[in-house]
Design a protein around this motif. Structure first.
Motif, PDB file in Angstrom:
ATOM      1  N   ASN B  63     -46.582  19.055 -28.483  1.00 39.84           N
ATOM      2  CA  ASN B  63     -46.657  20.124 -27.895  1.00 39.84           C
ATOM      3  C   ASN B  63     -46.559  21.366 -29.035  1.00 39.84           C
ATOM      4  O   ASN B  63     -47.263  22.437 -28.775  1.00 39.84           O
ATOM      5  CB  ASN B  63     -45.156  20.569 -27.176  1.00 39.84           C
ATOM      6  CG  ASN B  63     -45.680  19.906 -25.524  1.00 39.84           C
ATOM      7  OD1 ASN B  63     -46.311  20.360 -24.760  1.00 39.84           O
ATOM      8  ND2 ASN B  63     -45.084  18.619 -25.500  1.00 39.84           N
ATOM      9  N   TYR B  66     -50.324  21.653 -29.574  1.00 35.85           N
ATOM     10  CA  TYR B  66     -50.813  22.435 -28.346  1.00 35.85           C
ATOM     11  C   TYR B  66     -50.661  23.667 -28.745  1.00 35.85           C
ATOM     12  O   TYR B  66     -51.635  24.453 -28.528  1.00 35.85           O
ATOM     13  CB  TYR B  66     -49.883  21.886 -27.204  1.00 35.85           C
ATOM     14  CG  TYR B  66     -50.407  22.758 -25.750  1.00 35.85           C
ATOM     15  CD1 TYR B  66     -51.470  21.930 -25.051  1.00 35.85           C
ATOM     16  CD2 TYR B  66     -49.485  23.341 -25.307  1.00 35.85           C
ATOM     17  CE1 TYR B  66     -51.750  22.687 -23.835  1.00 35.85           C
ATOM     18  CE2 TYR B  66     -49.900  24.097 -24.005  1.00 35.85           C
ATOM     19  CZ  TYR B  66     -50.848  23.867 -23.230  1.00 35.85           C
ATOM     20  OH  TYR B  66     -51.283  24.128 -22.087  1.00 35.85           O
ATOM     21  N   GLY B  67     -49.442  23.964 -28.947  1.00 36.10           N
ATOM     22  CA  GLY B  67     -49.424  25.616 -29.398  1.00 36.10           C
ATOM     23  C   GLY B  67     -50.261  25.858 -30.421  1.00 36.10           C
ATOM     24  O   GLY B  67     -50.962  27.017 -30.383  1.00 36.10           O
ATOM     25  N   ALA B  70     -54.042  25.972 -29.639  1.00 34.01           N
ATOM     26  CA  ALA B  70     -54.257  27.066 -28.830  1.00 34.01           C
ATOM     27  C   ALA B  70     -54.492  28.457 -29.677  1.00 34.01           C
ATOM     28  O   ALA B  70     -55.070  29.319 -29.306  1.00 34.01           O
ATOM     29  CB  ALA B  70     -53.191  27.332 -27.726  1.00 34.01           C
ATOM     30  N   ALA B  71     -53.553  28.430 -30.766  1.00 34.77           N
ATOM     31  CA  ALA B  71     -53.758  29.594 -31.492  1.00 34.77           C
ATOM     32  C   ALA B  71     -54.939  29.602 -32.687  1.00 34.77           C
ATOM     33  O   ALA B  71     -54.979  30.375 -33.569  1.00 34.77           O
ATOM     34  CB  ALA B  71     -52.285  29.821 -32.284  1.00 34.77           C
ATOM     35  N   TYR B  93     -52.412  17.362 -21.183  1.00 33.04           N
ATOM     36  CA  TYR B  93     -52.247  18.902 -21.353  1.00 33.04           C
ATOM     37  C   TYR B  93     -53.554  19.450 -22.304  1.00 33.04           C
ATOM     38  O   TYR B  93     -54.206  20.378 -21.863  1.00 33.04           O
ATOM     39  CB  TYR B  93     -50.938  19.278 -21.727  1.00 33.04           C
ATOM     40  CG  TYR B  93     -50.141  19.498 -20.480  1.00 33.04           C
ATOM     41  CD1 TYR B  93     -49.573  18.359 -20.019  1.00 33.04           C
ATOM     42  CD2 TYR B  93     -49.990  20.852 -19.878  1.00 33.04           C
ATOM     43  CE1 TYR B  93     -48.733  18.618 -18.806  1.00 33.04           C
ATOM     44  CE2 TYR B  93     -48.765  20.748 -18.702  1.00 33.04           C
ATOM     45  CZ  TYR B  93     -48.463  19.586 -18.165  1.00 33.04           C
ATOM     46  OH  TYR B  93     -47.411  19.682 -17.325  1.00 33.04           O
ATOM     47  N   ALA B 200     -59.228  31.404 -28.700  1.00 34.99           N
ATOM     48  CA  ALA B 200     -57.707  31.188 -29.034  1.00 34.99           C
ATOM     49  C   ALA B 200     -56.815  32.406 -28.787  1.00 34.99           C
ATOM     50  O   ALA B 200     -57.342  33.474 -28.662  1.00 34.99           O
ATOM     51  CB  ALA B 200     -57.621  30.862 -30.637  1.00 34.99           C
ATOM     52  N   VAL B 201     -55.575  31.961 -28.513  1.00 33.95           N
ATOM     53  CA  VAL B 201     -54.640  33.199 -28.380  1.00 33.95           C
ATOM     54  C   VAL B 201     -54.150  33.656 -29.686  1.00 33.95           C
ATOM     55  O   VAL B 201     -54.314  33.038 -30.601  1.00 33.95           O
ATOM     56  CB  VAL B 201     -53.447  32.713 -27.613  1.00 33.95           C
ATOM     57  CG1 VAL B 201     -53.642  32.096 -25.968  1.00 33.95           C
ATOM     58  CG2 VAL B 201     -52.718  31.465 -28.179  1.00 33.95           C
ATOM     59  N   ARG B 210     -57.596  39.723 -22.582  1.00 34.03           N
ATOM     60  CA  ARG B 210     -56.620  38.481 -23.084  1.00 34.03           C
ATOM     61  C   ARG B 210     -57.043  37.042 -22.804  1.00 34.03           C
ATOM     62  O   ARG B 210     -57.911  36.697 -22.101  1.00 34.03           O
ATOM     63  CB  ARG B 210     -55.354  38.804 -22.433  1.00 34.03           C
ATOM     64  CG  ARG B 210     -55.574  38.722 -20.815  1.00 34.03           C
ATOM     65  CD  ARG B 210     -54.464  39.369 -20.089  1.00 34.03           C
ATOM     66  NE  ARG B 210     -54.472  39.036 -18.756  1.00 34.03           N
ATOM     67  CZ  ARG B 210     -53.658  38.284 -18.199  1.00 34.03           C
ATOM     68  NH1 ARG B 210     -52.748  37.740 -19.104  1.00 34.03           N
ATOM     69  NH2 ARG B 210     -53.796  37.998 -16.823  1.00 34.03           N
ATOM     70  N   ASN B 211     -56.718  36.354 -23.736  1.00 37.35           N
ATOM     71  CA  ASN B 211     -57.090  34.851 -23.568  1.00 37.35           C
ATOM     72  C   ASN B 211     -55.840  33.915 -22.793  1.00 37.35           C
ATOM     73  O   ASN B 211     -54.443  34.281 -23.172  1.00 37.35           O
ATOM     74  CB  ASN B 211     -57.277  34.248 -24.825  1.00 37.35           C
ATOM     75  CG  ASN B 211     -58.684  34.490 -25.331  1.00 37.35           C
ATOM     76  OD1 ASN B 211     -59.756  34.925 -24.692  1.00 37.35           O
ATOM     77  ND2 ASN B 211     -58.930  34.546 -26.540  1.00 37.35           N
ATOM     78  N   ILE B 212     -56.183  33.138 -22.125  1.00 34.48           N
ATOM     79  CA  ILE B 212     -55.065  32.493 -21.357  1.00 34.48           C
ATOM     80  C   ILE B 212     -55.536  30.707 -21.544  1.00 34.48           C
ATOM     81  O   ILE B 212     -56.690  30.417 -21.252  1.00 34.48           O
ATOM     82  CB  ILE B 212     -55.247  32.839 -19.838  1.00 34.48           C
ATOM     83  CG1 ILE B 212     -54.533  34.135 -19.867  1.00 34.48           C
ATOM     84  CG2 ILE B 212     -53.977  31.757 -19.030  1.00 34.48           C
ATOM     85  CD1 ILE B 212     -54.582  34.532 -18.333  1.00 34.48           C
ATOM     86  N   ILE B 213     -54.611  30.242 -22.097  1.00 33.79           N
ATOM     87  CA  ILE B 213     -54.659  28.582 -21.955  1.00 33.79           C
ATOM     88  C   ILE B 213     -53.935  27.809 -20.968  1.00 33.79           C
ATOM     89  O   ILE B 213     -52.578  28.161 -20.869  1.00 33.79           O
ATOM     90  CB  ILE B 213     -54.196  28.085 -23.386  1.00 33.79           C
ATOM     91  CG1 ILE B 213     -54.793  28.799 -24.404  1.00 33.79           C
ATOM     92  CG2 ILE B 213     -54.146  26.910 -23.509  1.00 33.79           C
ATOM     93  CD1 ILE B 213     -56.265  28.557 -24.832  1.00 33.79           C
ATOM     94  N   ASN B 214     -54.497  27.472 -20.077  1.00 36.88           N
ATOM     95  CA  ASN B 214     -53.976  26.695 -18.916  1.00 36.88           C
ATOM     96  C   ASN B 214     -54.567  25.786 -18.152  1.00 36.88           C
ATOM     97  O   ASN B 214     -55.797  25.765 -18.291  1.00 36.88           O
ATOM     98  CB  ASN B 214     -53.982  28.169 -17.793  1.00 36.88           C
ATOM     99  CG  ASN B 214     -53.426  27.572 -16.621  1.00 36.88           C
ATOM    100  OD1 ASN B 214     -52.527  27.101 -16.540  1.00 36.88           O
ATOM    101  ND2 ASN B 214     -53.891  28.152 -15.427  1.00 36.88           N
ATOM    102  N   LEU B 216     -53.360  24.913 -15.075  1.00 35.97           N
ATOM    103  CA  LEU B 216     -53.129  24.857 -13.431  1.00 35.97           C
ATOM    104  C   LEU B 216     -54.196  25.749 -12.704  1.00 35.97           C
ATOM    105  O   LEU B 216     -54.629  26.631 -13.191  1.00 35.97           O
ATOM    106  CB  LEU B 216     -51.737  25.572 -13.372  1.00 35.97           C
ATOM    107  CG  LEU B 216     -51.227  25.613 -11.997  1.00 35.97           C
ATOM    108  CD1 LEU B 216     -50.775  24.561 -11.253  1.00 35.97           C
ATOM    109  CD2 LEU B 216     -50.102  26.931 -12.161  1.00 35.97           C
ATOM    110  N   LEU B 218     -54.638  26.471  -8.686  1.00 36.81           N
ATOM    111  CA  LEU B 218     -54.089  26.172  -7.212  1.00 36.81           C
ATOM    112  C   LEU B 218     -55.104  26.084  -6.221  1.00 36.81           C
ATOM    113  O   LEU B 218     -54.852  25.315  -5.223  1.00 36.81           O
ATOM    114  CB  LEU B 218     -53.376  27.812  -6.735  1.00 36.81           C
ATOM    115  CG  LEU B 218     -52.135  27.957  -7.641  1.00 36.81           C
ATOM    116  CD1 LEU B 218     -51.346  29.226  -7.175  1.00 36.81           C
ATOM    117  CD2 LEU B 218     -51.099  26.878  -7.538  1.00 36.81           C
TER     118      LEU B 218
END
Lengths: 245, 353
Positions: B63, B66-67, B70-71, B93, B200-201, B210-214, B216, B218
């Protein structure tokens, strides 16, 4: 006409999905205001949990990462180590932070990881429909403690601030509540402090926010806040548990 | 940049290659038989201004990857079989967010705690993804310490190119053995320059949005669309990314298929079989996913039989049968549980094929 109140720029225009009477909205606002006031919005990276705040990335006007259940402090660690100049924060609930993610929480604190953790404690798993949480009160009825939490079989609630305060790596931890105006103002101050610490490189800062869940507690919003004051506050006393500065 | 040969352990070659590829963030957890890799980076990372972080668990380590990914930085974690099981959540993930990452599995015997001896029993886990949901990771299988180095460098490039996890699937034999290595120049010229990662964030959300790493979704239809698009990418990887190597393969009537440490054992048996008049050859998959189907289909044109040489109970054999559409008999030759096959056993299989 003079504007006396406005939407804080760090919040998006998205309509919150939270239940009526839920205090997540207040806590979101406090975090967003803080980022605005500190001018840290552009370099902010939030990490969303699994739980009611899973879609926090829709509401905060900054970069965001959605993390696996309980892993937010590890993900935030990765971001912070890669981009130390960023203001990195996690926003987590009690199941996420104090059950499945206990190891990640404790060790991020033990390392003195220079991140900010906003911990929303409402004594229940909200998103999944109201199961017993690590912070559920003795005797509290939930979907998975239908006869009330029995400490003989289900153990005792975890006091996160007290636990983390014992770690040398924790720079700052404080428990606040958002049940009344006075406490909301106190919560804001604590959250601001937790971010200032990070920007000043002081290390791991956590703010535990006692919060309510009228839907899963089966109460009215005001009744829930009353229950919080009568039941949670004696077990989870408000206050600063660690402050290195 | 080093240009002379160095004598180095397989695990350390991976570590040195990661540095050459511009990786400055390593997150790990101790486990045998990959420990030298982490120890090497614990020594080296501080000297090059990088981060070596010993995480509290395999789960935390993946993880952190993962972070960091993402950066936008090149990052890596390494482990061995039981640890990879724990990392599988993170692999899912990473795939769900299309994040590049390099993961090293120095395989040991399983299941369970198994043994600390070399094994190839994580083939299914690696080539089928390991975690939940529809996804793939690229899997590279080095056959020696030189390839431990050069494939690691390649893994970072491929991860960035396809925005996906690339696993170096190796084993305790290759991890522990020493061989001379010629450090190869990484594709970016050695400086570890990163390719542009506008997704990248980490700073600058005001200018770029803004950048979103996701991962999910719905709406089921959104997730379906995303998965279908991701599989278009996988299709490209399957078309362009198949890699394999041959040894005396062109005229082989009996083809031994083996990767990693097993492939080295196969070579001895093939030489012996040739000296006895049997046209044996080696087909060595380098990418296990995508599986080199084209090379197997081509080999089936001249081979009358295939042997899958594995340090597992028979996992790769299924991919071979699929690749040649069961047009030739495929037999399993194996040792398991941390035991390596012997050339004599392979020779017998070749002579009986």
């Amino acid at each position: 006409m003079t504007a006396v109140f406005a939407k804080t720029p760090m919040l998006t225009d998205a309509v919150l999905h939270y239940c009526p009477g839920c205090t997540h909205g207040i806590i979101h606002r406090l975090v967003a205001e803080t980022l605005d006031e500190l001018g840290a919005g552009e370099r902010a990276v939030g990490v969303a949990p699994v739980g009611c705040a899973v879609m926090a990335y829709n509401y905060f006007n900054c970069d965001f990462i959605q993390a696996a259940h309980g892993r937010a402090p590890a993900v935030a660690t990765g971001v912070k180590r890669a981009r130390p100049e960023c203001a990195v924060f996690t926003y987590q609930g009690d199941g996420d932070l104090a059950a499945i993610g206990t190891a990640e929480t404790v060790h991020a604190a033990a390392r003195g990881e220079n991140i900010t953790v906003v911990f929303v404690n409402n004594a229940i798993y909200g998103m999944t429909g109201g199961q017993m949480a690590p912070t559920t009160m003795p005797g509290q009825v939930t979907q998975t403690s239908p006869y009330g939490r029995d400490p003989k079989t289900a153990g005792y609630p975890v006091r996160v601030c007290e636990m983390l305060a014992t770690l040398d790596g924790t720079a700052y931890c404080e428990r606040v509540a958002v049940d009344c105006v006075k406490n909301v103002r106190g919560a804001k101050k604590a959250i601001r402090r937790a971010f200032e610490n990070q920007l000043e490189g002081k290390g791991f800062s956590l703010v535990e926010v006692l919060s309510s869940c009228p839907t899963n507690w089966g109460m009215t919003p005001s009744g829930a806040l009353e229950w919080l004051r009568e039941n949670m506050m004696p077990y989870y006393p408000l206050g600063v548990y660690k402050d290195k500065a | 940049m080093m240009s002379e040969k160095i004598l180095i352990k397989g695990n350390e070659a991976v570590a040195e290659a990661a540095l050459a590829a511009g990786c400055r963030h390593f997150f790990g957890y101790p486990i045998t038989p990959q420990s030298e890799l982490a120890a090497y980076l614990a020594r080296r990372m501080p000297k090059v201004g990088g981060t070596y972080l010993q995480a509290e668990s395999e789960i935390a380590a993946i993880n952190m990857v993962y972070g960091a990914s993402a950066a936008g930085v090149r990052c890596m974690t390494s482990s061995s079989s039981p640890g990879i099981s724990l990392k599988s959540e993170g692999l899912s993930y990473l795939a769900g967010c299309d994040l590049p990452a390099v993961i090293v599995n120095v395989q040991r015997g399983g299941p369970g705690l198994g043994s600390i001896q070399p094994s190839q029993a994580d083939y299914f886990q690696a080539t089928r993804g390991g975690g939940h949901g529809d996804y793939h990771i690229m899997v590279l299988a080095p056959g020696g310490v030189q390839e431990m180095y050069s494939f690691t460098v390649r893994a970072f490039d491929l991860a960035d190119q396809y925005r996906m996890t690339v696993m170096l699937l190796t084993d305790g034999i290759l991890g522990q053995m020493m061989e001379p290595v010629l450090p190869s120049a990484p594709a970016d010229g050695g400086g570890g320059a990163l390719c542009d990662k506008p997704w990248a964030v980490g700073g600058g959300s005001g200018k770029r949005g803004r950048n979103i790493i996701n991962s999910l979704y719905l709406k089921p239809s959104d997730l379906e669309k995303t998965n279908i698009e991701r599989y278009e990418k996988y299709k490209t990887v399957e078309t362009d990314g198949q890699m394999s190597d041959g040894y005396l393969l062109d005229d082989a009537e009996v083809v031994v298929a083996a990767y990693g440490a097993s492939s080295r054992i196969a070579k001895n048996a093939i030489d012996e079989a040739r000296s006895r008049g049997v046209r044996a050859g080696l087909l060595r998959p380098i990418t296990l996913w995508p599986f080199p189907k084209k090379a197997f289909a081509k080999a089936a044109e001249h081979a009358r039989a295939f042997i899958s040489l594995e340090m597992s109970m028979g996992q790769m054999i299924e991919d071979i049968e699929l690749a040649i559409r069961c047009s030739r008999p495929v037999t399993l030759c194996n040792r398991v549980g941390g035991v390596a096959p012997e050339p004599g056993q392979v020779l017998e299989a070749v002579l009986n094929a």
